[in-house]
Design a protein around this motif. Structure first.
Motif, mmCIF file in Angstrom:
data_model
loop_
_atom_site.group_PDB
_atom_site.id
_atom_site.type_symbol
_atom_site.label_atom_id
_atom_site.label_comp_id
_atom_site.label_asym_id
_atom_site.label_seq_id
_atom_site.Cartn_x
_atom_site.Cartn_y
_atom_site.Cartn_z
ATOM 1 N N THR A 129 -11.964 17.641 -69.401
ATOM 2 C CA THR A 129 -13.259 16.809 -68.109
ATOM 3 C C THR A 129 -13.470 15.848 -69.188
ATOM 4 O OG1 THR A 129 -13.068 18.841 -66.467
ATOM 5 C CG2 THR A 129 -14.336 16.384 -66.085
ATOM 6 N N VAL A 130 -13.245 14.967 -69.807
ATOM 7 C CA VAL A 130 -13.285 13.835 -70.931
ATOM 8 C C VAL A 130 -13.951 12.528 -69.932
ATOM 9 C CG1 VAL A 130 -12.097 14.840 -72.497
ATOM 10 C CG2 VAL A 130 -11.340 13.092 -71.243
ATOM 11 N N GLY A 131 -13.896 12.706 -68.854
ATOM 12 C CA GLY A 131 -14.309 10.849 -68.142
ATOM 13 C C GLY A 131 -12.244 10.214 -68.331
ATOM 14 N N LYS A 132 -12.908 9.533 -67.137
ATOM 15 C CA LYS A 132 -11.710 8.209 -67.162
ATOM 16 C C LYS A 132 -11.704 6.940 -67.059
ATOM 17 C CE LYS A 132 -8.888 11.842 -64.594
ATOM 18 N NZ LYS A 132 -8.205 12.259 -62.846
ATOM 19 N N ARG A 133 -12.997 6.882 -67.336
ATOM 20 C CA ARG A 133 -12.919 4.958 -67.466
ATOM 21 C C ARG A 133 -13.436 4.675 -68.754
ATOM 22 N NH1 ARG A 133 -17.327 3.901 -63.101
ATOM 23 N NH2 ARG A 133 -17.841 5.826 -62.034
ATOM 24 N N PRO A 134 -12.788 3.342 -68.318
ATOM 25 C CA PRO A 134 -12.451 2.486 -69.637
ATOM 26 C C PRO A 134 -13.529 2.269 -70.878
ATOM 27 C CG PRO A 134 -10.759 2.348 -68.492
ATOM 28 C CD PRO A 134 -12.375 2.538 -67.537
#
Length: 406
Positions: A129-134
């Motif tokens: 779970t590393v985040g998906k937002r640019p």
């Protein structure tokens, strides 16, 4: 003069249509200002133009500015989801898989494997779970709108520097709404300060190089004042009538002084009457567990400046070393749920006709709204909280036994 209804509607429509355009124009002007400032910071114009000039704002990040679960979630809920049997088992597996790297990291920076792996587990669930937002989109938005724009501008420029230096490809720089990224969720400015190339490929890559991520985390803790061979602290028993005004992370005195005041380890293992500075932490008040915390707790705390966060990492590291759960229970009659139990909550809600999306153990907005509706229909306070009591309610409503659907 009184406007006629058609003219009112026409003016209202014109005003509403102009709002997005005005917002876009304001953002475009801000991007122009950022481009100018980027050049004063030594960032090449072609770097900015390639990766940032045509960005569009993501206003959804603005709502996250004032919401941080470390400060809003009851600590028994916060820890139940971060330090559960599942994460402990995964942590043991990662310690075994990366044993050689962790030993090399400990030799280089003096941070033990359990602590490094605990940070990894809490920050990104071991890279899952590393985040998906640019990052550039989020940070550009926060640089131009909302509060703390100056802070986020610094992070925006640091991200461009990462790209320009060739450490991480721009397409791989996704993360949290605030810009944290990689296996151990560094902010870009933290990356610039302490990230290291541990695998020797010439790049500091926290996204696709686990050795770089683990070593960079160790370097962070070392620079934060970690003392090798010293524990983060202990669960302790308070004497009767203990003056709770003496508690607090900044109210330090020697361990010998605390012993004179009647502080003992909860397991009655003798404390060493040393001059080492320590503080008493009461995260749930005098009715809950108490902790004697040392310098290494402060080093962990500096990673995310929240006591509940630091306690989660500290406790997970102890569990990875084989220690048991805290002895004294939290002062609640409705304990928090593990991630397996939270997935069960979501499964039961779905079975009862409430679509909650992915069954992932994350009690987000949709799940909370579904829980509120179930609570209303059953004469309960609509808190939206998924605790042990609510899990029991859902099991009864769905006609299942303990553990079904988890």
């Amino acid at each position: 003069m009184t406007l006629k209804p058609p003219l009112v509607c026409s003016l209202l429509a014109t005003t509403l249509l102009s709002l997005p355009a005005a917002a876009d124009a304001s953002f475009d002007r801000c991007i122009g200002d950022l481009r100018t400032e980027a050049q004063t910071r030594g960032i090449k114009p072609e770097t900015f133009d390639t990766y940032a000039r045509n960005l569009e704002p993501d206003n959804s990040v603005l709502g996250q500015l004032d919401y941080q679960p470390e400060f809003r979630t009851p600590i028994w809920d916060y820890l139940a989801g971060l330090v559960d049997d599942e994460r402990i088992a995964d942590g043991h597996a990662m310690m075994q898989q990366w044993a050689t790297t962790l030993q090399a990291v400990e030799a280089a920076y003096g941070i033990d494997p359990a602590t490094i792996v605990a940070v990894w587990g809490v920050e990104s669930n071991f890279g899952r779970t590393v985040g998906k937002r640019p990052l550039l989109t989020s940070l550009a938005t926060l640089s131009c709108q909302g509060r703390r724009q100056g802070f986020f501008r610094g992070e925006f420029f640091a991200t461009l520097r990462i790209i320009e230096n060739g450490d991480v490809d721009a397409a791989r720089l996704t993360g949290s709404w605030a810009g944290a990224f990689g296996h151990t969720q560094f902010m870009p400015s933290t990356f610039a300060r302490v990230a290291v190339d541990f695998d020797g490929d010439g790049r500091r890559d926290l996204v696709d190089s686990i050795p770089d991520a683990l070593a960079s985390t160790a370097n962070f803790l070392a620079k934060a004042g970690w003392i090798g061979g010293q524990p983060w602290g202990y669960e302790v028993a308070l004497p009767a009538g203990f003056d709770t005004s003496l508690a607090g992370r900044h109210n330090k005195r020697s361990i010998a002084d605390w012993m004179r005041l009647g502080i003992q380890r909860i397991d009655r293992t003798p404390l060493e009457p040393s001059t080492t500075a320590a503080a008493i932490l009461l995260p749930a008040g005098e009715g809950g567990p108490a902790f004697l915390v040392l310098r290494n707790f402060d080093a962990i705390y500096s990673y995310n400046t929240a006591e509940s966060y630091a306690l989660a990492i500290a406790h997970l590291s102890d569990r990875l070393r084989g220690a048991a759960a805290f002895v004294r229970p939290w002062p609640t009659d409705d304990p928090g749920l593990s991630r397996a139990e939270r997935r069960e909550v979501q499964t039961l809600l779905t079975r009862l006709g409430y679509p909650v999306g992915e069954i992932d153990g994350v009690i987000g907005k949709t799940s909370r709204e579904a829980i509120e509706e179930v609570q209303r229909q059953n004469g309960l306070e609509p808190s939206g909280r998924a605790g042990r009591y609510m899990l029991g309610v859902l099991r009864r409503l769905a006609g299942t036994s303990a553990g079904t659907g988890s």
